[in-house]
Design a protein around this motif. Structure first.
Motif, mmCIF file in Angstrom:
data_model
loop_
_atom_site.group_PDB
_atom_site.id
_atom_site.type_symbol
_atom_site.label_atom_id
_atom_site.label_comp_id
_atom_site.label_asym_id
_atom_site.label_seq_id
_atom_site.Cartn_x
_atom_site.Cartn_y
_atom_site.Cartn_z
ATOM 1 N N GLY A 156 0.797 -1.219 0.000
ATOM 2 C CA GLY A 156 0.000 0.000 0.000
ATOM 3 C C GLY A 156 0.826 1.265 0.000
ATOM 4 O O GLY A 156 0.298 2.360 0.239
ATOM 5 N N GLY A 157 2.130 1.168 -0.271
ATOM 6 C CA GLY A 157 3.012 2.328 -0.220
ATOM 7 C C GLY A 157 3.082 3.086 -1.533
ATOM 8 O O GLY A 157 2.159 3.047 -2.352
ATOM 9 N N ASP A 158 4.205 3.788 -1.722
ATOM 10 C CA ASP A 158 4.415 4.544 -2.945
ATOM 11 C C ASP A 158 4.632 3.594 -4.124
ATOM 12 O O ASP A 158 4.702 2.378 -3.960
ATOM 13 N N LEU A 159 4.767 4.177 -5.313
ATOM 14 C CA LEU A 159 4.808 3.381 -6.541
ATOM 15 C C LEU A 159 6.181 2.762 -6.782
ATOM 16 O O LEU A 159 7.189 3.472 -6.908
ATOM 17 N N THR A 160 6.217 1.441 -6.841
ATOM 18 C CA THR A 160 7.395 0.722 -7.320
ATOM 19 C C THR A 160 7.254 0.606 -8.832
ATOM 20 O O THR A 160 6.263 0.077 -9.337
ATOM 21 N N VAL A 161 8.232 1.121 -9.573
ATOM 22 C CA VAL A 161 8.157 1.159 -11.030
ATOM 23 C C VAL A 161 9.121 0.129 -11.610
ATOM 24 O O VAL A 161 10.310 0.124 -11.273
ATOM 25 N N VAL A 162 8.600 -0.732 -12.465
ATOM 26 C CA VAL A 162 9.385 -1.827 -13.049
ATOM 27 C C VAL A 162 9.253 -1.786 -14.563
ATOM 28 O O VAL A 162 8.145 -1.656 -15.091
ATOM 29 N N ASN A 163 10.376 -1.846 -15.253
ATOM 30 C CA ASN A 163 10.399 -1.953 -16.712
ATOM 31 C C ASN A 163 10.418 -3.439 -17.069
ATOM 32 O O ASN A 163 11.245 -4.195 -16.567
ATOM 33 N N ILE A 164 9.485 -3.860 -17.925
ATOM 34 C CA ILE A 164 9.397 -5.265 -18.329
ATOM 35 C C ILE A 164 9.766 -5.360 -19.800
ATOM 36 O O ILE A 164 9.102 -4.777 -20.666
ATOM 37 N N VAL A 165 10.840 -6.092 -20.079
ATOM 38 C CA VAL A 165 11.426 -6.096 -21.408
ATOM 39 C C VAL A 165 12.078 -7.454 -21.648
ATOM 40 O O VAL A 165 12.406 -8.172 -20.695
#
Length: 581
Positions: A229-238
């Motif tokens: 429920g925290g801030d946004l974890t951003v992941v690039n999927i490639v």
């Protein structure tokens, strides 16, 4: 019969059209989840912008267990900038987003639910246009039309009475997709703790798509997850090969020889493969991070020609596509660093890890790296402290150096690297600094150094040893004066004493058999090597190299490539016993 098949085909087509679209995130092959923002660096808001000429608009949905993208919604192609924000009260003032009032417009966390149960995004989007501030939400598999965003339940209840709806919110895992710089919600996603929002750039079908994120252009898709429920974890999927193209130019200069770039490509691919399957970053739900804690990764890079992927770096990846470094049938964890200064080191001496786990990280003397001394700013460095400055630095790292420093006792390995520093204090106490923390504690670049010019050479110190003895089968003690039968690689037998032989301990450390028989083979926490004790009113650390001293030297790879070695020969030199395939 023909009429039956036509009816069946029509029914099948209707079913297919009602299902969400599944699209591959990359160009095929193994997929990689790369952490771009996570932990303490997780974001309140995360922007995306289409790279002009490389796709327009966005598709929203989620990535399934196979990392295939499931499309749920989309924007118009002229929607080139979007911002993902948490579904809590968020204020936006120009490019500034905040969870407290910053004087801008607010994206509230309460909404009016007007209608639900839609079969498709298209149907819901058409109805959403009938309401001011209407938008489509996908809540645990249900398409809904919602309107407005309010900071309090009371405001939402007042609006619900006039709209004929009910007040609605989201779970703590939900994310809003908004028009950048505004409070306008384009799409709302709430998959609970099971599904995270996925975004795939481009709705036009462009051949090559890449997208700006935090100053860099990335291929593939993006995932936005609120872990806990925290801030946004951003992941690039490639896909893996595209990922490697986003590593090579930032770990090694694109101007270096092609064979050196190929070395980097194979090592980066091998390292990534191990991390994909080892779960290093399991708690953050991705495989590798984008920093040097794993490997530097910035996709296609910036607009600066000096910091982007090039035709040469892409060529190095393409010409080694699918190739890994192997040892005994297993892909290796190909650790590498900038330079070693003359020799790499055994993983046992650096991290205390058994050579049985990393037999290819045994340390090698490097006669090549020196060729690049004029180009390597770390080929020679000096860090100096007065005795009191060094004591204060140790205090800052939690050591009790209050009585002052009496001397330093350095233990050197046979390869000439410092594998232990014992700090001796004036009150008779001491602390031991190992290579894993040596660089940070002393503020130096590598573990290949001398202090006050006192080098480890014959007669300059003593060999550290205690306990143990040379044993066979873990128990039988061998006589240091005896002779032993040696079996060569061809199978021939010959007699030999301990002179010129080496013993391998259970931990994997390699020592001269003569030393081991005299008591230095096992049973001690003190590394085997030459000791030098240094004292004085100041301490000058003079060394060479930059990094953890394990595996590949990148400057060494450059030097070997200039001498005509091929990329597989270079890898096999720095990781003894390995092969490339």
């Amino acid at each position: 019969m023909r009429r039956f098949f036509m009816q069946f085909a029509a029914v099948l087509l209707a079913v297919v059209l009602a299902l969400p679209t599944v699209l591959a995130a990359g160009s095929g092959g193994e997929m990689v989840r790369v952490g771009l923002a996570y932990g303490s660096g997780a974001l309140v808001n995360a922007n995306l912008e289409n790279n002009t000429g490389y796709g327009s608009g966005y598709r929203m949905g989620y990535f399934d267990d196979d990392l295939d993208f499931v499309e749920l919604a989309w924007t118009d192609e002229d929607e080139t900038q979007i911002t993902m924000v948490k579904t809590q009260n968020t204020w936006v003032n120009g490019t500034s987003y905040s969870n407290s009032d910053n004087g801008g417009d607010v994206i509230g966390c309460y909404h009016v639910l007007v209608e639900s149960g839609y079969r498709s995004y298209k149907q819901a989007a058409a109805d959403a246009q009938e309401y001011r501030d209407g938008f489509v939400a996908w809540i645990d598999g249900d398409y809904q039309v919602r309107a407005g965003s309010y900071t309090s339940r009371q405001e939402a209840e007042d609006a619900a009475q006039s709209l004929g709806g009910t007040v609605a919110g989201t779970s703590s895992y939900a994310v809003n997709v908004t028009r950048t710089g505004t409070a306008e919600i384009l799409f709302q996603f709430d998959g609970g703790d099971d599904l995270a929002l996925g975004v795939m750039p481009d709705v036009t079908g462009a051949d090559t798509v890449r997208t700006w994120f935090k100053g860099y252009r990335y291929y593939g898709g993006f995932r936005y997850e609120r872990i806990g429920g925290g801030d946004l974890t951003v992941v690039n999927i490639v896909d893996l090969e595209t990922y490697i193209k986003g590593v090579v130019p930032y770990e090694m200069s694109s101007s270096w020889p092609l064979e050196a770039l190929k070395v980097q490509a194979v090592c980066a691919r091998s390292y990534a493969y191990i991390n994909i399957h080892s779960g290093k970053h399991t708690s953050y739900h991705f495989d590798v991070c984008n920093t040097t804690d794993c490997q530097a990764y910035y996709g296609a890079g910036t607009n600066s020609s000096s910091y982007q992927a090039t035709e040469r770096t892409d060529r190095a990846v393409d010409e080694t596509a699918g190739e890994y470094a192997w040892y005994d049938g297993q892909v290796i964890e190909a650790f590498y660093s900038s330079s070693h200064g003359g020799a790499s080191e055994s993983v046992y001496n650096v991290w205390g890890t058994s050579l049985e786990q990393y037999p290819y990280l045994c340390g090698v003397e490097d006669p090549y790296e020196a060729d690049m001394a004029s180009k390597n700013s770390y080929s020679s460095w000096t860090v100096s402290y007065t005795s009191s400055e060094l004591a204060q630095r140790l205090e800052n790292y939690g050591y009790d150096a209050s009585s002052g420093i009496e001397s330093l006792t350095l233990t050197y390995s046979d390869l000439g690297n410092v594998i232990q520093v014992r700090v001796n204090y004036r009150d008779g106490g001491s602390d031991t600094i190992r290579p894993s923390s040596m660089r940070s504690v002393f503020g130096i670049s590598s573990i290949r150094f001398t202090v006050n010019g006192q080098a480890a050479s014959s007669g300059s110190g003593t060999t550290s040893s205690s306990g143990g003895g040379l044993t066979a089968n873990g128990s039988t003690s061998l006589d240091s004066q005896g002779t032993y039968t040696v079996i060569s690689g061809s199978g021939s037998l010959s007699q030999a004493g301990l002179d010129g032989l080496y013993a391998i301990s259970g931990s994997g450390s390699i020592t001269p058999a003569e030393d081991a028989a005299s008591g230095g083979g096992s049973g001690t926490d003190t590394p085997i090597g030459t000791q030098v004790t240094v004292s004085g009113s100041s301490y000058s650390f003079q060394g060479s190299g930059n990094g953890h001293q394990l595996g590949l030297s990148q400057y060494g790879a450059w030097a070997m490539a200039e001498r005509g070695f091929t990329y597989d020969e270079i890898i096999e030199f720095y990781y003894p016993g390995t092969y490339v395939r």
